[in-house]
Write a protein that holds these residues in place. Sequence first.
Motif, PDB file in Angstrom:
ATOM      1  N   ASP A 187      20.602  -1.438   8.655  1.00  0.00           N
ATOM      2  CA  ASP A 187      21.580  -0.756   9.501  1.00  0.00           C
ATOM      3  C   ASP A 187      21.188   0.705   9.682  1.00  0.00           C
ATOM      4  O   ASP A 187      21.918   1.610   9.307  1.00  0.00           O
ATOM      5  N   LEU A 188      19.975   0.914  10.218  1.00  0.00           N
ATOM      6  CA  LEU A 188      19.526   2.268  10.506  1.00  0.00           C
ATOM      7  C   LEU A 188      18.430   2.218  11.560  1.00  0.00           C
ATOM      8  O   LEU A 188      17.797   1.203  11.773  1.00  0.00           O
ATOM      9  N   GLU A 189      18.266   3.337  12.224  1.00  0.00           N
ATOM     10  CA  GLU A 189      17.228   3.457  13.236  1.00  0.00           C
ATOM     11  C   GLU A 189      15.913   3.771  12.536  1.00  0.00           C
ATOM     12  O   GLU A 189      15.858   4.601  11.651  1.00  0.00           O
ATOM     13  N   GLY A 190      14.851   3.085  12.929  1.00  0.00           N
ATOM     14  CA  GLY A 190      13.590   3.279  12.246  1.00  0.00           C
ATOM     15  C   GLY A 190      12.438   3.570  13.175  1.00  0.00           C
ATOM     16  O   GLY A 190      12.388   3.078  14.305  1.00  0.00           O
ATOM     17  N   PHE A 191      11.525   4.388  12.691  1.00  0.00           N
ATOM     18  CA  PHE A 191      10.299   4.730  13.411  1.00  0.00           C
ATOM     19  C   PHE A 191       9.140   4.493  12.454  1.00  0.00           C
ATOM     20  O   PHE A 191       9.156   4.977  11.331  1.00  0.00           O
ATOM     21  N   LEU A 192       8.134   3.759  12.912  1.00  0.00           N
ATOM     22  CA  LEU A 192       6.986   3.431  12.077  1.00  0.00           C
ATOM     23  C   LEU A 192       5.716   3.959  12.718  1.00  0.00           C
ATOM     24  O   LEU A 192       5.531   3.847  13.931  1.00  0.00           O
ATOM     25  N   TYR A 193       4.849   4.518  11.892  1.00  0.00           N
ATOM     26  CA  TYR A 193       3.609   5.109  12.381  1.00  0.00           C
ATOM     27  C   TYR A 193       2.441   4.644  11.516  1.00  0.00           C
ATOM     28  O   TYR A 193       2.580   4.515  10.314  1.00  0.00           O
ATOM     29  N   LYS A 194       1.313   4.434  12.134  1.00  0.00           N
ATOM     30  CA  LYS A 194       0.069   4.132  11.417  1.00  0.00           C
ATOM     31  C   LYS A 194      -0.610   5.459  11.138  1.00  0.00           C
ATOM     32  O   LYS A 194      -0.786   6.273  12.041  1.00  0.00           O
ATOM     33  N   LYS A 195      -0.963   5.696   9.885  1.00  0.00           N
ATOM     34  CA  LYS A 195      -1.621   6.941   9.506  1.00  0.00           C
ATOM     35  C   LYS A 195      -3.064   6.623   9.135  1.00  0.00           C
ATOM     36  O   LYS A 195      -3.321   5.754   8.308  1.00  0.00           O
ATOM     37  N   ASP A 196      -4.005   7.315   9.750  1.00  0.00           N
ATOM     38  CA  ASP A 196      -5.415   7.022   9.555  1.00  0.00           C
ATOM     39  C   ASP A 196      -6.031   7.747   8.369  1.00  0.00           C
ATOM     40  O   ASP A 196      -7.100   7.389   7.923  1.00  0.00           O
TER      41      ASP A 196
ATOM     42  N   GLU B  80      -2.308  -1.561   8.647  1.00  0.00           N
ATOM     43  CA  GLU B  80      -1.736  -2.151   9.864  1.00  0.00           C
ATOM     44  C   GLU B  80      -0.857  -3.365   9.537  1.00  0.00           C
ATOM     45  O   GLU B  80       0.207  -3.547  10.135  1.00  0.00           O
ATOM     46  N   GLU B  81      -1.273  -4.201   8.588  1.00  0.00           N
ATOM     47  CA  GLU B  81      -0.499  -5.388   8.223  1.00  0.00           C
ATOM     48  C   GLU B  81       0.875  -4.992   7.665  1.00  0.00           C
ATOM     49  O   GLU B  81       1.875  -5.647   7.945  1.00  0.00           O
ATOM     50  N   SER B  82       0.916  -3.922   6.887  1.00  0.00           N
ATOM     51  CA  SER B  82       2.186  -3.440   6.338  1.00  0.00           C
ATOM     52  C   SER B  82       3.086  -2.925   7.452  1.00  0.00           C
ATOM     53  O   SER B  82       4.297  -3.149   7.433  1.00  0.00           O
ATOM     54  N   LEU B  83       2.496  -2.246   8.414  1.00  0.00           N
ATOM     55  CA  LEU B  83       3.256  -1.726   9.561  1.00  0.00           C
ATOM     56  C   LEU B  83       3.914  -2.873  10.314  1.00  0.00           C
ATOM     57  O   LEU B  83       5.105  -2.828  10.627  1.00  0.00           O
TER      58      LEU B  83
ATOM     59  N   ASN C  98       9.133  -5.939  11.564  1.00  0.00           N
ATOM     60  CA  ASN C  98       9.997  -7.121  11.597  1.00  0.00           C
ATOM     61  C   ASN C  98      11.193  -6.982  10.668  1.00  0.00           C
ATOM     62  O   ASN C  98      12.277  -7.478  10.968  1.00  0.00           O
ATOM     63  N   GLU C  99      11.041  -6.316   9.550  1.00  0.00           N
ATOM     64  CA  GLU C  99      12.123  -6.168   8.579  1.00  0.00           C
ATOM     65  C   GLU C  99      13.154  -5.123   8.997  1.00  0.00           C
ATOM     66  O   GLU C  99      14.311  -5.202   8.587  1.00  0.00           O
TER      67      GLU C  99
ATOM     68  N   GLY D 220       0.822  -1.202   0.000  1.00  0.00           N
ATOM     69  CA  GLY D 220       0.000   0.000   0.000  1.00  0.00           C
ATOM     70  C   GLY D 220       0.855   1.251   0.000  1.00  0.00           C
ATOM     71  O   GLY D 220       2.065   1.200  -0.218  1.00  0.00           O
ATOM     72  N   PRO D 221       0.245   2.412   0.278  1.00  0.00           N
ATOM     73  CA  PRO D 221       0.989   3.677   0.265  1.00  0.00           C
ATOM     74  C   PRO D 221       1.848   3.849   1.523  1.00  0.00           C
ATOM     75  O   PRO D 221       1.437   3.465   2.616  1.00  0.00           O
ATOM     76  N   ILE D 222       3.024   4.435   1.317  1.00  0.00           N
ATOM     77  CA  ILE D 222       3.970   4.697   2.406  1.00  0.00           C
ATOM     78  C   ILE D 222       4.543   6.091   2.182  1.00  0.00           C
ATOM     79  O   ILE D 222       4.902   6.443   1.063  1.00  0.00           O
ATOM     80  N   GLU D 223       4.635   6.886   3.248  1.00  0.00           N
ATOM     81  CA  GLU D 223       5.359   8.148   3.156  1.00  0.00           C
ATOM     82  C   GLU D 223       6.400   8.146   4.259  1.00  0.00           C
ATOM     83  O   GLU D 223       6.241   7.469   5.277  1.00  0.00           O
ATOM     84  N   GLY D 224       7.471   8.884   4.038  1.00  0.00           N
ATOM     85  CA  GLY D 224       8.503   8.872   5.054  1.00  0.00           C
ATOM     86  C   GLY D 224       9.616   9.856   4.797  1.00  0.00           C
ATOM     87  O   GLY D 224       9.614  10.603   3.829  1.00  0.00           O
ATOM     88  N   VAL D 225      10.577   9.805   5.722  1.00  0.00           N
ATOM     89  CA  VAL D 225      11.765  10.645   5.659  1.00  0.00           C
ATOM     90  C   VAL D 225      12.971   9.761   5.967  1.00  0.00           C
ATOM     91  O   VAL D 225      12.955   9.005   6.939  1.00  0.00           O
ATOM     92  N   VAL D 226      13.980   9.841   5.115  1.00  0.00           N
ATOM     93  CA  VAL D 226      15.259   9.205   5.371  1.00  0.00           C
ATOM     94  C   VAL D 226      16.217  10.331   5.700  1.00  0.00           C
ATOM     95  O   VAL D 226      16.297  11.324   4.973  1.00  0.00           O
ATOM     96  N   SER D 227      16.936  10.198   6.812  1.00  0.00           N
ATOM     97  CA  SER D 227      17.844  11.275   7.201  1.00  0.00           C
ATOM     98  C   SER D 227      19.197  10.719   7.618  1.00  0.00           C
ATOM     99  O   SER D 227      19.300   9.600   8.100  1.00  0.00           O
ATOM    100  N   VAL D 228      20.217  11.532   7.386  1.00  0.00           N
ATOM    101  CA  VAL D 228      21.560  11.278   7.894  1.00  0.00           C
ATOM    102  C   VAL D 228      21.947  12.533   8.646  1.00  0.00           C
ATOM    103  O   VAL D 228      22.066  13.613   8.066  1.00  0.00           O
TER     104      VAL D 228
END
Length: 99
Positions: free
Chosen positions: A72-81, A58-61, A66-67, A36-44
Amino acid sequence: EGNQSTMFQFKKRKKSTSGSKDDAKIDFYAAFENLGPIEGVVSVINGERKVSLSLFYEESLEFLKNELEYLDLEGFLYKKDKNIEPIYELSASLLDTRG
């Protein structure tokens, strides 16, 4: 595999004057047939790589939680309604002259 539909868009953010010359942030939008759709920010920032993702399903989240441990990066995941919209609207022209 097969004829799966995907779309990926990204836009580099302007650098802030307070950060290091090597710091960078990229906003992105992706649409995958299976996630499905995903939006995000990759930062260094100061050499530390991070990703922040907002997902509609929710299933994608849960799948991406798990992935993330394999990356090799810190990740934050959010459910967007609400709907996740592309960065750029598709048009007949490939060149965006509006900026």
